[in-house]
Design a protein around this motif. Structure first.
Motif, short mmCIF file in Angstrom:
data_model
loop_
_atom_site.label_atom_id
_atom_site.label_comp_id
_atom_site.label_asym_id
_atom_site.label_seq_id
_atom_site.Cartn_x
_atom_site.Cartn_y
_atom_site.Cartn_z
N ARG A 142 5.44 3.89 26.74
CA ARG A 142 5.73 2.39 26.41
C ARG A 142 5.46 2.35 24.98
O ARG A 142 4.30 2.75 24.33
CB ARG A 142 4.87 1.55 27.22
CG ARG A 142 4.62 0.02 26.92
CD ARG A 142 3.74 -0.54 27.35
NE ARG A 142 2.30 -0.23 26.45
CZ ARG A 142 1.31 0.42 26.94
NH1 ARG A 142 1.14 0.88 28.34
NH2 ARG A 142 0.29 0.80 26.07
N ALA A 143 6.60 1.75 24.23
CA ALA A 143 6.43 1.45 22.98
C ALA A 143 5.40 0.47 22.51
O ALA A 143 4.97 -0.23 23.29
CB ALA A 143 7.85 1.21 22.51
N ALA A 144 5.17 0.28 21.23
CA ALA A 144 4.14 -0.80 20.72
C ALA A 144 4.59 -2.29 20.67
O ALA A 144 5.82 -2.30 20.32
CB ALA A 144 3.63 -0.27 19.23
N ASP A 145 4.07 -3.06 20.97
CA ASP A 145 4.11 -4.38 20.84
C ASP A 145 4.17 -4.91 19.44
O ASP A 145 3.25 -4.49 18.66
CB ASP A 145 3.28 -5.47 21.57
CG ASP A 145 3.46 -4.88 23.07
OD1 ASP A 145 4.38 -5.29 23.76
OD2 ASP A 145 2.58 -4.30 23.54
N VAL A 146 5.11 -5.29 18.74
CA VAL A 146 4.86 -5.98 17.34
C VAL A 146 5.50 -7.49 17.31
O VAL A 146 6.60 -7.70 17.68
CB VAL A 146 5.95 -5.14 16.36
CG1 VAL A 146 5.74 -5.55 14.90
CG2 VAL A 146 5.49 -3.57 16.59
N ALA A 147 4.66 -8.48 16.99
CA ALA A 147 4.92 -9.58 16.62
C ALA A 147 4.63 -10.24 15.37
O ALA A 147 3.31 -9.73 15.02
CB ALA A 147 4.19 -10.51 17.69
N SER A 148 5.48 -11.02 14.53
CA SER A 148 5.12 -11.22 13.21
C SER A 148 5.74 -12.73 12.97
O SER A 148 6.90 -12.93 13.74
CB SER A 148 5.69 -10.14 12.14
OG SER A 148 6.74 -9.93 12.41
N ILE A 149 5.36 -13.18 11.96
CA ILE A 149 6.01 -14.22 11.43
C ILE A 149 6.28 -14.11 9.69
O ILE A 149 5.39 -13.75 8.99
CB ILE A 149 5.29 -15.54 11.28
CG1 ILE A 149 4.97 -16.02 12.88
CG2 ILE A 149 6.19 -16.94 10.90
CD1 ILE A 149 4.22 -17.22 13.16
N THR A 150 7.51 -14.10 9.15
CA THR A 150 7.71 -13.75 7.98
C THR A 150 8.82 -14.53 7.21
O THR A 150 9.17 -15.70 7.77
CB THR A 150 8.53 -12.45 7.92
OG1 THR A 150 9.84 -12.53 8.54
CG2 THR A 150 7.59 -11.16 8.45
N GLY A 151 8.83 -14.60 5.78
CA GLY A 151 10.03 -15.49 5.15
C GLY A 151 9.60 -16.82 5.12
O GLY A 151 8.46 -17.16 4.97
N SER A 152 10.51 -17.68 5.13
CA SER A 152 10.39 -18.86 5.14
C SER A 152 9.80 -19.55 6.49
O SER A 152 9.00 -20.69 6.39
CB SER A 152 11.91 -19.66 4.96
OG SER A 152 12.58 -19.48 6.12
N ASN A 153 9.86 -19.06 7.51
CA ASN A 153 8.95 -19.22 8.55
C ASN A 153 7.46 -19.51 8.46
O ASN A 153 6.70 -20.04 9.06
CB ASN A 153 9.24 -18.49 10.01
CG ASN A 153 10.60 -18.74 10.57
OD1 ASN A 153 11.23 -19.81 10.35
ND2 ASN A 153 11.22 -17.71 11.08
N PHE A 154 7.26 -18.36 7.73
CA PHE A 154 5.72 -18.10 7.08
C PHE A 154 5.18 -19.06 6.22
O PHE A 154 4.26 -19.68 6.08
CB PHE A 154 5.31 -16.63 6.85
CG PHE A 154 4.10 -16.61 6.23
CD1 PHE A 154 2.78 -16.12 7.12
CD2 PHE A 154 3.96 -16.52 4.76
CE1 PHE A 154 1.66 -16.09 6.50
CE2 PHE A 154 2.48 -16.13 4.27
CZ PHE A 154 1.40 -16.05 5.26
N SER A 155 6.13 -19.13 4.92
CA SER A 155 5.73 -19.90 3.92
C SER A 155 5.62 -21.51 4.40
O SER A 155 5.11 -22.15 3.40
CB SER A 155 6.91 -19.66 2.82
OG SER A 155 7.98 -19.97 3.02
#
Length: 618
Positions: free
Chosen positions: A466-479
């Motif tokens: 089972r691969a790793a779960d990766v969740a993030s918020i980047t770019g303009s969604n973050f700023s």
């Protein structure tokens, strides 16, 4: 962005769940990811996992997340999709999500022939049901033919196909499949085909063939007509699931886990990559009888002897868990008598830490006379000779639901240079001269390298990862929500081990970050700027329990609290400049939380210490 984003709306600035948190804070947050309450992702969150994964649903049933087995699901101009007597224009139309990402599949002018795009070979399993879906819209052509394979691969002579009309939402000629068409608005339709792989071949391809009628896909093209296409998906399921976008790897849906006993919603499950070393934990090959046949790759360590008969009652599924039932009956004549099952081996080495787990329950009878229940972690040479190992005592199985009973044993291998295998065993010890008759149910054993058990990884003939779960918020969604000069972050999460991260706000390096880390039974709030520690303070926390932690940063005054206990206030100057947040990890899959996150909330101001204590009260 997922198709479901339109129905999610913005979770920020919402008081739909957990209003007390907002009341204690005194203001509405810029970001409120209420995973346990909504069981969905905010559209700003990017999520990937390059494999399927299991979780416990709200109904107490073990489930598998929707997984898209196709690559380049929105990039039909990519070489992954071969074009035959047709071309693809990228980003030619607004997709069902309202973004300019849909492509145009346009026929050429070749006479009396097919005009299509088709995928590279996709791995499939014989006898397994698959569902193929794609979003389509007319642009000169109304009809097209969805087809799995060509008759030369996994579907043999029974090629599944169906003609769809994306001008009026109807289906045409079909064979060897179940077709469905769904309107999703603005002239778009989700076209769906379900079929069973029928031959021994292990690959197939996915075809999108333009058509000039309800039954013909061979015609003379005009060089300008075609259809818009977006969101291709192939999933191992009898029903269509949520669309999951892919690029260079397969992708799977996020998992929202539940307590198997109470049904409580626990939120987003984020785990590291793990491999199940047991190659057949779904009991393929078992045959009922006395004694019957063990599943492939399973074996008795100690079996029928000393007056006790062991037989295979049968196999089945309970709460989504594949199981096998063993009956033990007779009168024992030895004292004590140990009965053990060896459930496969995995390659291992001394110094590694392994965890064995499985589901079990008492399916029938009573276990009077059984004195000890154990799970073993046994060290062998690469040739299978015993080196070392231990059996770890467990609480006896009961008649409670199978999914609520998952004992485990962890061992750091210590047998020296000769260790080449690790073996999962299940055993019990019986007092001599005891008459007994009971049935023990064993479900989906797992043997994984690590100091704790993770979610179940199904296997049939080989190890699976089972691969790793990766969740993030980047770019303009973050700023759009983050304040570089001050802020407060709240997290309600369960972490199961040390050196894991509930969140990390960073510039994608270790030099600049604000993170909530789980230490040795602590929650640790850390701030690093330009490679130097600016704030590092811990508060007591117990592994495996729900922990509410809130950290507040300001260059001149930073602090945090966990479950109502306040940390130490200190400066954190200068604060790091950051551009993203990883949810449940330190970076892209690094040092993951290995647990669930109920809620993650952000305010752009530094709350007072009394407010931190109030918000973090358990």
């Amino acid at each position: 962005m997922r198709l479901s984003a339109t129905k999610l709306g913005s979770i920020a600035n919402s008081r739909s769940f957990g209003d007390q948190l907002f009341d204690l804070a005194g203001e509405v947050p810029n970001l409120d990811l209420n995973f346990a309450g909504t069981k969905t992702l905010d559209p700003r969150v990017t999520f990937t996992r390059a494999s399927t994964g299991t979780f416990v649903g709200s109904d107490g049933v073990l489930q598998s997340a929707v997984t898209n087995l196709l690559l380049r699901s929105e990039e039909f101009d990519n070489a992954y999709w071969t074009k035959a007597r047709a071309t693809v224009t990228a980003n030619a139309a607004i997709s069902p999500t309202g973004v300019l990402t849909a492509d145009a599949l346009i026929e050429d002018s070749t006479a009396s022939n097919t005009h299509l795009a088709f995928s590279s070979s996709v791995s499939v399993a014989t006898g397994t049901i698959y569902t193929y879906s794609i979003y389509a819209k007319a642009t000169g052509r109304s009809w097209f033919n969805m087809q799995i394979g060509t008759g030369l691969e996994a579907y043999g002579a029974t090629v599944p196909f169906c003609f769809f009309n994306v001008s009026n939402g109807t289906t045409g000629t079909s064979a060897n499949c179940t077709p469905t068409i769904q309107s999703v608005g603005d002239g778009w339709y989700r076209c769906i085909l379900t079929a069973i792989a029928t031959t021994a071949a292990t690959t197939t391809n996915i075809r999108i063939k333009l058509a000039d009628s309800s039954s013909s896909d061979s015609y003379t093209g005009n060089g300008t007509s075609g259809i818009f296409i977006w969101g291709a998906q192939l999933e191992q399921s009898s029903t269509v699931g949520e669309y999951i976008p892919t690029t260079s790897t397969i992708n799977s849906a996020p998992r929202f886990d539940h307590n198997p006993t109470t049904g409580e919603s626990l939120g987003l499950l984020v785990e590291e990559a793990r491999t199940n070393g047991i190659r057949n934990n779904t009991m393929v090959g078992a045959v009922a009888g006395t004694p019957g046949t063990n599943p492939n790759l399973w074996a008795y360590v100690t079996a029928q002897s000393n007056g006790l008969t062991v037989s295979v009652v049968g196999t089945g599924t309970e709460s989504g868990i594949n199981y096998i039932d063993y009956r033990f009956n007779g009168t024992t004549v030895a004292s004590p008598l140990g009965v053990a099952f060896g459930i496969d081996t995995a390659t291992a080495a001394t110094g590694q830490t392994w965890t064995n787990s499985l589901y079990w329950k008492l399916a029938a009878g009573t276990t009077t006379g059984v004195s000890v229940w154990q799970i073993g972690v046994i060290e062998n040479t690469s040739g299978g000779a015993f080196v070392s190992g231990a059996n770890y005592v467990q609480t006896a199985p009961t008649t409670a639901s199978l999914i609520t009973q998952r004992p485990l044993a962890t061992r750091t291998l210590s047998g020296g240079a000769t260790v080449g295998q690790v073996v999962h065993t299940v055993s019990f010890t019986v007092t001599g001269n005891t008459t007994m008759d009971f049935t023990l149910r064993l479900g989906m054993p797992q043997m994984e390298q690590g100091a704790f058990a993770t979610s179940v990884i199904p296997t049939t003939t080989a190890t699976a990862t089972r691969a790793a779960d990766v969740a993030s918020i980047t770019g303009s969604n973050f700023s759009s929500f983050y304040n570089q000069t001050e802020g407060t972050v709240f997290a309600d999460a369960i972490s199961v081990a040390t050196n894991t991260n509930v969140f990390s706000i960073s510039d994608n390096s270790t030099n600049n970050r604000i993170q909530l880390e789980t230490g040795s039974n602590t929650r640790r709030f850390r701030i690093t700027s330009s490679g130097s520690a600016r704030y590092d303070n811990s508060v007591s926390y117990t592994f495996g329990t729900q922990g509410k932690t809130v950290g507040a940063y300001l260059a001149t005054s930073t602090n945090h609290a966990t479950n109502g206990t306040l940390g130490s206030t200190s400066t954190a100057s200068p604060l790091p400049v950051v551009d993203r947040i990883y949810i449940g990890s330190n970076a892209a899959g690094s040092l993951p939380n290995n647990g669930t996150i109920k809620r993650l909330t952000y305010w752009p101001t530094r709350f007072t210490n009394p407010t931190l204590q109030a918000i973090s009260q358990p």
